[in-house]
Each structure stands twice: as structure tokens, then as C-alpha cells.
Design a protein around this motif. Structure first.
Motif, short mmCIF file in Angstrom:
data_model
loop_
_atom_site.label_atom_id
_atom_site.label_comp_id
_atom_site.label_asym_id
_atom_site.label_seq_id
_atom_site.Cartn_x
_atom_site.Cartn_y
_atom_site.Cartn_z
N LYS A 266 0.84 -1.20 0.00
CA LYS A 266 0.00 0.00 0.00
C LYS A 266 0.88 1.26 0.00
O LYS A 266 0.65 2.19 -0.78
N THR A 294 -3.54 -6.68 -5.58
CA THR A 294 -2.99 -6.32 -6.89
C THR A 294 -1.79 -5.42 -6.71
O THR A 294 -1.92 -4.35 -6.10
N TYR B 236 -13.88 -13.23 -7.52
CA TYR B 236 -13.05 -13.04 -8.71
C TYR B 236 -13.71 -13.66 -9.93
O TYR B 236 -13.90 -13.02 -10.96
N MET B 262 -12.68 -8.20 -2.63
CA MET B 262 -11.29 -8.19 -3.07
C MET B 262 -11.08 -9.06 -4.30
O MET B 262 -10.28 -8.73 -5.17
N LYS B 266 -9.80 -7.63 -7.93
CA LYS B 266 -8.74 -8.26 -8.72
C LYS B 266 -9.18 -8.44 -10.18
O LYS B 266 -8.45 -8.12 -11.12
N LEU B 269 -9.34 -5.04 -12.00
CA LEU B 269 -8.04 -4.48 -12.32
C LEU B 269 -7.37 -5.28 -13.44
O LEU B 269 -6.70 -4.72 -14.30
N GLU B 270 -7.57 -6.56 -13.41
CA GLU B 270 -6.97 -7.38 -14.46
C GLU B 270 -7.53 -7.03 -15.83
O GLU B 270 -6.88 -7.20 -16.84
N CYS B 293 -5.74 -2.70 0.87
CA CYS B 293 -5.64 -3.09 -0.53
C CYS B 293 -5.61 -1.79 -1.35
O CYS B 293 -5.80 -0.70 -0.82
N THR B 294 -5.36 -1.92 -2.62
CA THR B 294 -5.26 -0.73 -3.45
C THR B 294 -6.15 -0.87 -4.67
O THR B 294 -5.96 -1.81 -5.43
N PRO B 295 -7.09 -0.01 -4.86
CA PRO B 295 -7.49 1.05 -3.93
C PRO B 295 -8.12 0.46 -2.67
O PRO B 295 -8.67 -0.63 -2.71
N SER B 296 -8.03 1.19 -1.60
CA SER B 296 -8.60 0.70 -0.34
C SER B 296 -10.11 0.57 -0.51
O SER B 296 -10.72 1.25 -1.32
N GLN B 337 -11.22 4.42 -0.85
CA GLN B 337 -10.96 4.82 -2.24
C GLN B 337 -11.80 4.08 -3.29
O GLN B 337 -12.06 4.62 -4.36
#
Lengths: 347, 347
Positions: A266, A294, B236, B262, B266, B269-270, B293-296, B337
Motif C-alpha cells: 500500500k 494487486t 473473482y 477483493m 482483482k 483491475l486485471e 488493498c489498493t485502492p482501499s 478509495q
DNA sequence: TGCACTATTGCAATCGATTGCAATATCACC
DNA sequence: GGTGATATTGCAATCGATTGCAATAGTGCA
């Protein structure tokens, strides 16, 4: 069709209904072969019909066995946080299943309880036949004392080599060595270590980290070795710290747990540092979330399944009068995106 | 300085050493005021000197109270997975602490154990004075049966309104409503729901999802409601699925748990879908990792602390002959986020 | 028929602590 | 000194199941 919530039946009730003595009833229910087959069946039938269950308390008192194991989770004396690392939950589940399979109940002790004297509370009081002690504990003199007190117990952790009790745990040193060697093979030269080496397990990971650096001819830099608690938050804050100081050249991080690694990730991403291109990252534990952050997290997987089973097996063996022996479990590097880069790339 | 690992002492030993009868010794140790102060102190001193601990088994047998609560974690009948959701660990920790505080021990039952008949195993056999049942259980007829059997127990979950036992749980419906209304306020119009509505709690979240859509005048699209197990993996895979079909216009996801969220993140983002710009995401539970995690992850926080305490309090009240009542705990939206975008932005 | 032997079953003690009730000691007061 | 009240303590039963040992019944064989 539900049978009446039958007032609690005792063995003597069953004996009376079956027209036999309590002793015969008891033996029949325990499948003692000395009892006539017909009698046995009759008693068992009657017991089943009335939903009779042996009173576990009375049995324990008489047999001097509780058939219960206390599982104690050690906490960081400083943070005093409750069970929180997903890894603990993992191994706890395995232990629970395995104990059940072996006919044992599991008494779970959490933070506050550990203020007590475990030996007195669980063992002397006959609440449990043995203890399993888990957690990234720091050296705890209470554990050493246990071993002098004749209490059957096993520990999940790292063997220091000097202790007098059985320790089951992963080969932390080799795991760390694998992880850091992997980072090195990806071209990392300045690799930070995040973890609290006062915990024996982490100390081992730290040694593995040094092993790998040395093998690669890299000089360890004290400034890159950061004392970090077992939380994502600690990983985050420490990484910010190290970034602040080392931004230009840091190119790898080995975190002593996945939670720490995620905090670190992070912080890296917030500073717009590309993972793994600029800084490659490896964690430890392979918690469920590691595959789904990620970039996904390269990590060292512990064999919790084998570990849990072994803990139980060794403890029961010890309880049954045999010796329990320490064991080191092999670990495995799981390569994912957080370290996925060609070793020729540099910043 | 360690006192010898004293052979197990019994009350009668202490009584003899103190020169009093067992009854007096027993009363003295329990601080019964009818015993002379000097006698009491003398007995207590001797007991302490010899590390005497009351045999819990014998006491339980005599008093007919085990001072133990069995905590049972229900599993998804289908996936049969062990304790794994971090959220469970959270509430388990609170319960453990609270039980300890109240002088109760905690017997933990995991997956396999639940094959047994809990009532028989834990209650009829006097292993426990009461039960706490936790987990995102599907409707389980075993629970209904318990309530007819006079067993003190409480459930963590969602009240359906028709059950005859006390249920403590979060206001799942309102939580979901808050989450989805939040997505709507961020401009989302086509919002997917990921969760398994066969679990009562998730069903409630689903209703809240619908409430919010309806309030916003958005028509619910069945194609966006995906049956999803409680894992990051399921999140996912389902997200990949929905993306494949709805890529062009999906702009929000409400996941019934953070783990699912989460997994969903993933997948997004993928596919190079920007979170939150293209698709905003909200989870449920606020597990530790959500902030890192990002983004939170924006999520709905359950008050596990209050929940755990309440479960224990209600159960003990029930055990002591009072009534236990169902309660709904307020939840809180935690904005992070993954949903942080101006509502005027569109894809 | 008698005796040794085996198959079953029951008696009674035991595990360790708690508690109702009785017993004894102490004391105050007339 | 006598009497009732009060403070302490002990006796013995009890919780429910298990188990060593004794008792009884049944069987085979000389």
C-alpha cells in the motif's frame, strides 16, 4: 416425530429401564466384550431411544481424563491485540478438525486468559489433558516453566535449539532464504526486511534473509532492517519510513508476514512506486488474500495442514506416555506478480 | 525459586494440612463469610503455598454447571470449508475475551464436529451450559430444533422474524442499503450484487440492495445479481463472468463480504477497469485488509465488539433463567478509495 | 453326579468437591 | 447460674459414571 426433550437421563435410569445393574449398563454402552451381546444391544437400544448421553463431567472425574486439549494463543505483549492474523485462523481450523477427529474437545484461550497461569488453570484443574501453544510469541519464560512441570504440551513456533519441549513449526529460515534468494535472482540488491525479530519465528526468517544476502555477496544494511509488528498498519508505516530515507535505491522488500507485506505494498503504491518493477515484494504465510491483492503477492507458503496434524499427533503421543519430538516443516515459495520481473530490469 | 511440581493436591489434602474438615476448607476457599476470617486466611494460604487448584471436573459434577460455553461455527454445506473468513476470527476473539471475563471457558467446535448433534454432544452430556452459534449459516433446521429442546443458546446472524430463538446480528439490510445508496450517490446506475442469498444474512443484504435501488428509481437487473460464495476466489470468478457479459455499462459492485469484494477488485483491475472511476466497489465487514488493498475498500463495518459482548450477555442471561432477546446492531459505512469519485463523472 | 472352568453380571468403592443440616462453642443478658 | 441467640465447624450425602473383585449361572468332561 421429535422425541420429547427428555429430562436428563442418567446411567442409572438406563440401567433400571434395561433391568440390569449400572455396571452392566456402563459396560454395555462402552462395548465391553465381556457383556453378553444381547444384553449389550438391549442397553444400547434403550439408551438410544432415550437419547441418553454419558455425562462427560462424571466420566472425566472418574477416569481422570478430560479428553480436552487447551489451545492457547500467545499475544504480542506490546500490542496486546486479539487473534487477528489470518494465518492463525488457518492453523486453528486444522487443529480443531484434527482434535475432533481424535475424539478430543478443544478449549480455546484468547488474550485475556493468558494472563492466568496456564498450568494451574488448564492442567492442574484438570480442565485439559494437554496444551497446544500457538502464536508468534516472543520468548516467554512461562513456556519454559511448563516443561519443568510435567505438563504435556507442544508449541507451534520456531525451535531455538535450546528449549526442552517439542516445537513444531515451519522451516522459517529456509523459507526466508528462498524468498530473498528469489528477490536477488530478480535483480534486487537493496532489500529491506520488515519484521519483529524478538519473535523467535521472525528471528529465523531474519537469519534466512541474511543467509541469502550473504550467499549473493550482498552486504546487509542495518538501515534496511526494520522492526515491524504483525499488522498491515505496521508494514505500511515502516515502509513509508524506509521509503522516506531510501527512496532512490530500495529495490526489494521481504516482509515477515503477508499482512505486513500488504501494508508495505500500500505504501509503495501510494508513492507511485511500481511493484514489482521498481520494488519487488515477497511476504510470508500465503494467507487467502495474497492471491487477490494487486499485484498478487509472492510469498512463502507454510504447510498448515501438516503442521496442525503434527501438533495434535505429537501432543497425543506425549499424553499417552511416549515422547514428542520437535519437527521442522518444509515450506514453498509461491511466485506471484509482486516479484514478477526480469532480473535484468533496473530502475 | 520454583515450587516443586507438586503432585496434584486435592481439597482433602488442604483440609488435612490446615487441620480443618473438607467442608470448612471448601467454604474457606470460596470466601464463604460464615467461615471465621482467620481460618479462611489460613486455608487460603496453605492452598496457595501448594498451588492447589480446585478440580474443575469434580466441581462441575457436584454443582451441575460446567461454566463452559460451546461456540459452534456453521459452515457452508456446499463448500465445507474450514473457518476462513477473517470476519469470523474477529468476532470469535471478542467472544473469547468476553467469556473469559465472565469466568466461562470456551469450547470451540469446527466443521467436522458439526456433523454431530450439538445438543446431545455439548448440552446433554453437560460439556457446556449453553451454545453460541456463529456463521453465515444457511437456514439450518438443526437450529430450530434446538429451540424446542430447552437448550440455552444464541445465534449470530440475521433474524428472519419467524424463529423462536434469540438472534444477535448487524442490521444487514440497512448496511446494504447504505452501501448501495452510497454507490448511487456516486453516480452508479448499474450495480451488481455478489453474494449467496441462501444465507439469511446475505439475503438481508440483498434486500437492502434492492431497497436502495428502488429508492433511487433504478430497476434491478437480474443479470447483475450473482450467486457468489464467501471467498475471494468466488468474487473473482463471478466478476469475470459479469464483466464478460456486461462490460460496457457496469459501473458499480456491491459485494456481500470484503473477501468477495477483493476478488472482484482483482478481476476488475486485471481487465484494466479503473476502480473507482469506471466501476465503484463496496464490500461488507471491514476486515483488517480492507484498508490496505489498493485502492482501499469502501465497506460496511459491523460492530463486532458490541456483537460479541451482546451474544455472551444474552446467553448468560438466558442461562440464569431470564429471557434473551434478539437484537439488531447498527452498522457504519466506511468510505475509502474504491468508491471515491465525484458522482458527475461517467465512463 | 461332581468338579473345574468360563461367561456374565452385580456390589460397592472411588474420583473430588459442595452443601443441607446438625453439633458444638461462645456470648450476652437477666 | 440459666437460657436463648449467634458464630463456627463438621458429618455425611450427593453429583454420575467407571471398575476391581466377588458372585452366580452355565458348560464340558471324567
Amino acid at each position: 416425530m421429535a422425541i420429547k426433550p427428555a429430562k436428563t437421563m442418567t446411567l442409572s435410569d438406563i440401567a433400571r429401564l434395561a433391568g440390569v445393574s449400572e455396571s452392566t449398563a456402563s459396560r454395555a454402552l462402552r462395548d465391553n466384550p465381556v457383556i453378553n451381546a444381547q444384553t449389550r444391544q438391549k442397553v444400547q437400544q434403550i439408551a438410544a431411544d432415550h437419547q441418553f448421553k454419558v455425562n462427560a463431567t462424571a466420566r472425566s472425574l472418574r477416569t481422570q481424563k478430560s479428553h480436552t486439549i487447551a489451545v492457547i494463543i500467545l499475544f504480542d505483549a506490546k500490542t496486546q491485540q486479539a487473534i487477528t492474523d489470518p494465518f492463525l485462523l488457518d492453523i486453528l481450523g486444522v487443529i480443531a478438525d484434527e482434535l475432533t477427529r481424535q475424539g478430543y474437545d478443544m478449549l480455546l484461550s484468547s488474550s485475556k486468559t493468558t494472563d492466568k497461569d496456564w498450568r494451574s488453570y488448564y492442567f492442574d484443574s484438570k480442565r485439559a489433558d494437554g496444551l497446544i501453544i500457538i502464536g508468534q510469541g516472543e520468548h516467554d519464560e512461562r513456556v519454559e516453566q511448563l516443561s519443568n512441570a510435567g505438563v504435556p504440551f507442544v508449541v507451534w513456533g520456531a525451535a531455538s535449539g535450546t528449549e526442552h519441549f517439542p516445537v513444531i513449526g515451519s522451516d522459517n529460515r529456509q523459507g526466508a532464504q528462498l524468498a530473498v534468494a528469489h528477490l536477488v535472482s530478480r535483480g534486487c540488491k537493496r532489500i529491506a526486511f520488515l519484521g519483529d525479530i524478538r519473535h523467535t519465528e521472525i528471528e529465523m526468517r531474519y537469519l534466512g534473509y541474511q543467509d541469502a544476502l550473504q550467499a549473493a555477496g550482498i552486504k546487509a544494511e542495518p538501515a534496511l532492517q526494520l522492526n515491524t509488528d504483525f499488522t498491515a498498519q505496521a508494514g505500511y508505516l515502516q515502509t513509508q519510513q524506509v521509503l522516506f530515507n531510501q527512496l532512490a535505491t530500495l529495490d526489494g522488500i521481504f516482509a515477515a508476514s503477508d499482512a505486513i507485506a500488504m501494508g508495505a505494498m500500500k505504501a509503495l503504491l501510494e508513492h507511485n512506486i511500481k511493484v514489482p518493477q521498481q520494488v519487488a515484494l515477497v511476504g510470508f504465510d500465503d494467507i487467502a488474500m495474497s492471491a487477490y491483492c494487486t499485484p498478487s503477492l509472492t510469498t512463502v507458503k507454510q504447510d498448515t495442514h501438516a503442521g496442525g496434524k503434527l501438533l495434535v499427533a505429537q501432543l497425543l503421543s506425549r499424553i499417552n506416555g511416549n515422547k514428542a519430538t520437535s519437527q521442522l516443516l518444509p515450506v514453498k515459495l509461491i511466485e506471484r506478480q509482486s516479484s514478477l520481473r526480469s532480473h535484468t530490469i533496473a530502475t
